[in-house]
Design an enzyme around this catalytic site. Structure first.
Site, PDB file in Angstrom:
ATOM      1  N   SER A 186      23.526  23.036 -18.098  1.00  0.00           N
ATOM      2  CA  SER A 186      22.375  23.753 -18.282  1.00  0.00           C
ATOM      3  C   SER A 186      22.707  25.267 -17.924  1.00  0.00           C
ATOM      4  CB  SER A 186      21.242  23.484 -16.905  1.00  0.00           C
ATOM      5  OG  SER A 186      20.046  24.113 -17.140  1.00  0.00           O
ATOM      6  N   ASP A 227      18.247  28.646 -22.262  1.00  0.00           N
ATOM      7  CA  ASP A 227      19.216  28.652 -21.422  1.00  0.00           C
ATOM      8  C   ASP A 227      20.218  27.401 -22.148  1.00  0.00           C
ATOM      9  OD1 ASP A 227      18.114  26.115 -20.855  1.00  0.00           O
ATOM     10  OD2 ASP A 227      18.457  26.058 -19.031  1.00  0.00           O
ATOM     11  N   ASP A 248      21.006  24.535 -22.270  1.00  0.00           N
ATOM     12  CA  ASP A 248      20.677  23.257 -22.683  1.00  0.00           C
ATOM     13  C   ASP A 248      19.268  23.114 -23.105  1.00  0.00           C
ATOM     14  OD1 ASP A 248      19.378  23.125 -20.307  1.00  0.00           O
ATOM     15  OD2 ASP A 248      19.600  21.205 -20.104  1.00  0.00           O
ATOM     16  N   ASP A 260      16.329  23.877 -22.096  1.00  0.00           N
ATOM     17  CA  ASP A 260      15.064  23.295 -21.332  1.00  0.00           C
ATOM     18  C   ASP A 260      14.413  24.321 -20.454  1.00  0.00           C
ATOM     19  OD1 ASP A 260      16.861  23.521 -19.248  1.00  0.00           O
ATOM     20  OD2 ASP A 260      16.613  21.535 -18.276  1.00  0.00           O
TER      21      ASP A 260
END
Length: 455
Positions: A103, A242, A244, A246
């Protein structure tokens, strides 16, 4: 059962250190394959996607080998935002989806998280079953039963079309100039196309990943980069994701940051104006009290969950609500997607702008933000964050801070579930009090961490 590997958001850590090693990830793939196949009526398939970290190649190969050894078929997606993998897992009717990503963490870290066939996080009992299987000897199925590996065709195109479908068909983004910061992460081939195909003039930054620059001085964790780009381009707004994809943080044309709390407020307030039912909004312990007060004025119930999208999701399910999220930008619109999605959350804000004919700054005016300070105290590897926050000297200072704040503010002291840090947050009406108390508590945590024993 006490978890050894899974945390609040799957497994995460420094690459090359347990549990993010080739050996453990190989065993994880095998164990997941055995558990998932036992639940399904046929072989099914498991999707594997990742972000842009250099270690993604290594962990992808280990997972692939483990799953194949268990007899599970695999479909490789390549770089794809976490919510995109959740969507594809559900629509492709796969047994499960696996995301290789840490992430918002730096490139040295990586992690693995799972989605069920419904595109939701795996239930606790399934994660516990996988951990139990990991303690058993690994046995490869006969050669005739080994899992096969295929590429997933046009994964990016399918997810782009899905994102666009969540934006009102009668509207477009023509006339808007938008800076999109992809954090050199998984959304670099997705986000610019979504906003561009809806008619916006897109200035893409953070869209040249090299395996090492993910989240580095860019993306939702560093909105200053987006702010400077918006002002330099004289853009109408900016959108920062960010690594990833999400999380999302936005910046208005004046350079002011619109965090996850304000994004939640804008979406909820817009739905209320349209007459769309908003039975409630879920936040976390870190959500600004300004959000709670703004929603109260709109007569929208608000409740707080523990920090982490897993807990926000649990609260939404318990209450039967659709809308929730975190100040960090993890915004969940369950009427649009099964998980937090930075692109889709941004599209809901853009729809509010278009339908109300108001700017991002104007939409955010309805929520006042209380002064809030957040300090992350980094720990040495092996030091227990939970032991640090329970240290007598830290507890004593915490009680003193709570006494000084009284009912006029809030303090949150907690170990991170995804990084080796202790988070210190203080919120009150007076900015100087916030700064002083945060510094005092963070200093106590730092001192306790320095004296803590390494496990």
């Amino acid at each position: 059962m006490k978890r050894q590997y899974f945390g609040t958001d799957g497994m995460r850590g420094r690459v090359g250190e347990e549990p993010i090693t080739p050996e453990t990830v190989l065993k994880l793939g095998w164990a997941a394959g055995r558990v998932l196949l036992a639940k399904g009526e046929d072989r099914g398939s498991v999707l594997i996607g990742k972000d842009t970290r250099i270690s993604g190649y290594l962990l992808e190969s280990a997972l692939e080998a483990g799953l194949s050894a268990a007899g599970a078929d695999i479909r490789l997606i390549g770089p794809m935002p976490t919510p995109g993998i959740a969507y594809l897992t559900r629509t492709a009717r796969a047994q499960a989806g696996i995301v290789i990503s840490a992430s918002h963490n730096p490139y040295e870290d990586n992690g693995i998280k799972f989605f069920s066939s419904l595109g939701t996080k795996l239930p606790d009992e399934v994660e516990c079953a996988i951990e139990a299987m990991m303690r058993k000897p690994m046995r490869t199925v006969p050669s005739a039963e080994l899992g096969k590996v295929r590429r997933f065709p046009d994964a990016a195109g399918r997810y782009i079309e899905f994102c666009k479908s969540t934006f009102p068909y009668r509207l477009g983004l023509e006339g808007l100039k938008i800076v999109v910061d992809c954090a050199h992460g998984a959304a670099y081939q997705i986000a610019p196309h979504v906003f561009g195909e809806l008619g916006a003039e897109v200035v893409a930054i953070g869209n040249a990943p090299d395996g090492f620059n993910i989240n580095c001085a860019c993306g939702s964790t560093c909105p200053e980069t987006l702010r400077q780009a918006v002002l330099a381009a004289d853009a109408d707004l900016g959108i920062a994701l960010d690594g990833d994809g999400d999380r999302v943080v936005m910046v208005d044309r004046h350079g002011c940051t619109i965090d996850g709390d304000r994004i939640l407020y804008i979406i909820a307030a817009h739905r209320k104006r349209l007459g769309v039912p908003v039975p409630g909004v879920a936040g976390t312990l870190m959500s600004n009290v300004g959000l709670e007060q703004a929603l109260k004025r709109l007569e929208i119930p608000f409740a707080r969950a523990a920090v982490g999208d897993r807990y926000v999701m649990a609260l939404l399910a318990e209450q039967g609500w659709d809308l929730g999220g975190e100040a960090s930008g993890h915004v969940i619109c369950l009427d649009k997607s099964t998980t937090g999605d930075g692109v889709i959350a941004a599209l809901q804000v853009l729809a509010a702008m278009r339908e109300s004919e108001r700017s991002l700054a104007e939409l955010a005016e309805g929520m006042s933000v209380y002064p809030q300070a957040l300090v992350n105290v980094t720990l040495n590897r092996g030091v227990s964050a939970r032991e640090v926050v329970r240290a007598p000297e830290v507890v004593a200072i915490l009680h003193e801070v709570e006494r000084r704040l009284g009912s006029a503010g809030r303090v949150v002291l907690r170990p991170s579930g995804t990084e080796p840090v202790v988070r210190v947050m203080v919120e009150a009406a007076e900015a100087q009090m916030v700064a002083d108390l945060t510094e005092q508590l963070a200093a106590a945590v730092t001192k306790a961490a320095a004296g803590a024993a390494v496990a």
